[in-house]
Design a protein around this motif. Structure first.
Motif, PDB file in Angstrom:
ATOM      1  N   ALA A   1       0.837  -1.199   0.000  1.00 37.47           N
ATOM      2  CA  ALA A   1       0.000   0.000   0.000  1.00 37.47           C
ATOM      3  C   ALA A   1       0.872   1.248   0.000  1.00 37.47           C
ATOM      4  O   ALA A   1       1.932   1.281   0.611  1.00 37.47           O
ATOM      5  CB  ALA A   1      -0.904  -0.006   1.221  1.00 37.47           C
TER       6      ALA A   1
ATOM      7  N   LYS B   1      -7.394  14.400   1.959  1.00 34.99           N
ATOM      8  CA  LYS B   1      -7.038  13.341   2.903  1.00 34.99           C
ATOM      9  C   LYS B   1      -5.713  13.649   3.597  1.00 34.99           C
ATOM     10  O   LYS B   1      -5.560  13.369   4.779  1.00 34.99           O
ATOM     11  CB  LYS B   1      -6.959  11.995   2.187  1.00 34.99           C
ATOM     12  CG  LYS B   1      -8.309  11.426   1.847  1.00 34.99           C
ATOM     13  CD  LYS B   1      -8.178  10.039   1.272  1.00 34.99           C
ATOM     14  CE  LYS B   1      -9.550   9.453   1.023  1.00 34.99           C
ATOM     15  NZ  LYS B   1      -9.446   8.063   0.530  1.00 34.99           N
TER      16      LYS B   1
ATOM     17  N   TYR C   1       0.171   8.811   6.073  1.00 34.97           N
ATOM     18  CA  TYR C   1      -0.934   7.909   6.379  1.00 34.97           C
ATOM     19  C   TYR C   1      -1.140   6.920   5.241  1.00 34.97           C
ATOM     20  O   TYR C   1      -1.105   7.279   4.064  1.00 34.97           O
ATOM     21  CB  TYR C   1      -2.218   8.720   6.601  1.00 34.97           C
ATOM     22  CG  TYR C   1      -3.448   7.894   6.858  1.00 34.97           C
ATOM     23  CD1 TYR C   1      -3.662   7.311   8.100  1.00 34.97           C
ATOM     24  CD2 TYR C   1      -4.397   7.697   5.869  1.00 34.97           C
ATOM     25  CE1 TYR C   1      -4.784   6.562   8.343  1.00 34.97           C
ATOM     26  CE2 TYR C   1      -5.533   6.948   6.102  1.00 34.97           C
ATOM     27  CZ  TYR C   1      -5.726   6.379   7.340  1.00 34.97           C
ATOM     28  OH  TYR C   1      -6.836   5.637   7.579  1.00 34.97           O
ATOM     29  N   THR C   2      -1.343   5.654   5.568  1.00 33.85           N
ATOM     30  CA  THR C   2      -1.696   4.622   4.593  1.00 33.85           C
ATOM     31  C   THR C   2      -3.158   4.287   4.801  1.00 33.85           C
ATOM     32  O   THR C   2      -3.562   3.941   5.918  1.00 33.85           O
ATOM     33  CB  THR C   2      -0.836   3.360   4.794  1.00 33.85           C
ATOM     34  OG1 THR C   2       0.543   3.716   4.664  1.00 33.85           O
ATOM     35  CG2 THR C   2      -1.175   2.306   3.769  1.00 33.85           C
ATOM     36  N   GLU C   3      -3.957   4.384   3.748  1.00 32.13           N
ATOM     37  CA  GLU C   3      -5.391   4.136   3.878  1.00 32.13           C
ATOM     38  C   GLU C   3      -5.636   2.724   4.391  1.00 32.13           C
ATOM     39  O   GLU C   3      -4.995   1.773   3.964  1.00 32.13           O
ATOM     40  CB  GLU C   3      -6.087   4.360   2.543  1.00 32.13           C
ATOM     41  CG  GLU C   3      -6.078   5.819   2.150  1.00 32.13           C
ATOM     42  CD  GLU C   3      -6.825   6.088   0.871  1.00 32.13           C
ATOM     43  OE1 GLU C   3      -7.968   6.553   0.968  1.00 32.13           O
ATOM     44  OE2 GLU C   3      -6.256   5.825  -0.196  1.00 32.13           O
ATOM     45  N   GLY C   4      -6.568   2.607   5.343  1.00 31.46           N
ATOM     46  CA  GLY C   4      -6.870   1.335   5.964  1.00 31.46           C
ATOM     47  C   GLY C   4      -5.992   1.040   7.163  1.00 31.46           C
ATOM     48  O   GLY C   4      -6.213   0.083   7.885  1.00 31.46           O
ATOM     49  N   GLN C   5      -4.998   1.873   7.400  1.00 26.29           N
ATOM     50  CA  GLN C   5      -4.068   1.673   8.498  1.00 26.29           C
ATOM     51  C   GLN C   5      -4.762   1.857   9.843  1.00 26.29           C
ATOM     52  O   GLN C   5      -4.598   1.080  10.753  1.00 26.29           O
ATOM     53  CB  GLN C   5      -2.918   2.654   8.347  1.00 26.29           C
ATOM     54  CG  GLN C   5      -1.896   2.643   9.444  1.00 26.29           C
ATOM     55  CD  GLN C   5      -0.829   3.706   9.190  1.00 26.29           C
ATOM     56  OE1 GLN C   5      -0.893   4.440   8.225  1.00 26.29           O
ATOM     57  NE2 GLN C   5       0.123   3.797  10.072  1.00 26.29           N
ATOM     58  N   ASN C   6      -5.512   2.922   9.970  1.00 35.81           N
ATOM     59  CA  ASN C   6      -6.317   3.164  11.164  1.00 35.81           C
ATOM     60  C   ASN C   6      -7.501   4.028  10.747  1.00 35.81           C
ATOM     61  O   ASN C   6      -7.594   4.453   9.608  1.00 35.81           O
ATOM     62  CB  ASN C   6      -5.504   3.816  12.285  1.00 35.81           C
ATOM     63  CG  ASN C   6      -4.855   5.108  11.853  1.00 35.81           C
ATOM     64  OD1 ASN C   6      -5.337   5.794  10.969  1.00 35.81           O
ATOM     65  ND2 ASN C   6      -3.753   5.450  12.487  1.00 35.81           N
ATOM     66  N   THR C   7      -8.407   4.294  11.641  1.00 34.15           N
ATOM     67  CA  THR C   7      -9.636   4.970  11.249  1.00 34.15           C
ATOM     68  C   THR C   7      -9.722   6.422  11.666  1.00 34.15           C
ATOM     69  O   THR C   7     -10.627   7.119  11.241  1.00 34.15           O
ATOM     70  CB  THR C   7     -10.854   4.230  11.830  1.00 34.15           C
ATOM     71  OG1 THR C   7     -10.696   4.159  13.236  1.00 34.15           O
ATOM     72  CG2 THR C   7     -10.961   2.836  11.253  1.00 34.15           C
TER      73      THR C   7
END
Length: 76
Positions: A2, A50, A58-64
């Protein structure tokens, strides 16, 4: 693997540069101009939004939730 938002942003900027350079071409005495870049610009703006919320790394899906630039320090 990712990509971080920053890597995605860098890639979309490179894609925009390539597309801008190939937007017009000449064949003999005629000059042609291709379609607009609005889809790439929309994607760039979406990624920038974003990055403003979550940060460049930040990597998408890493945390919310956005964490921002946080340091955890302990004093004894």
């Amino acid at each position: 693997m990712a990509q971080t938002l920053g890597e995605q942003y860098d890639q979309i900027l490179a894609d925009i540069r390539k597309a801008q350079n190939s937007q017009s071409y000449q064949n003999g005495d005629k000059q042609f101009t291709r379609g607009t870049l609005f889809r790439l610009y929309e994607e760039r703006d979406r990624i920038l939004d974003k990055i403003n919320s979550y940060g460049r790394n930040y990597t998408e899906g890493q945390n919310t939730t956005p964490l921002g630039d946080t340091s955890f320090v302990s004093f004894k």
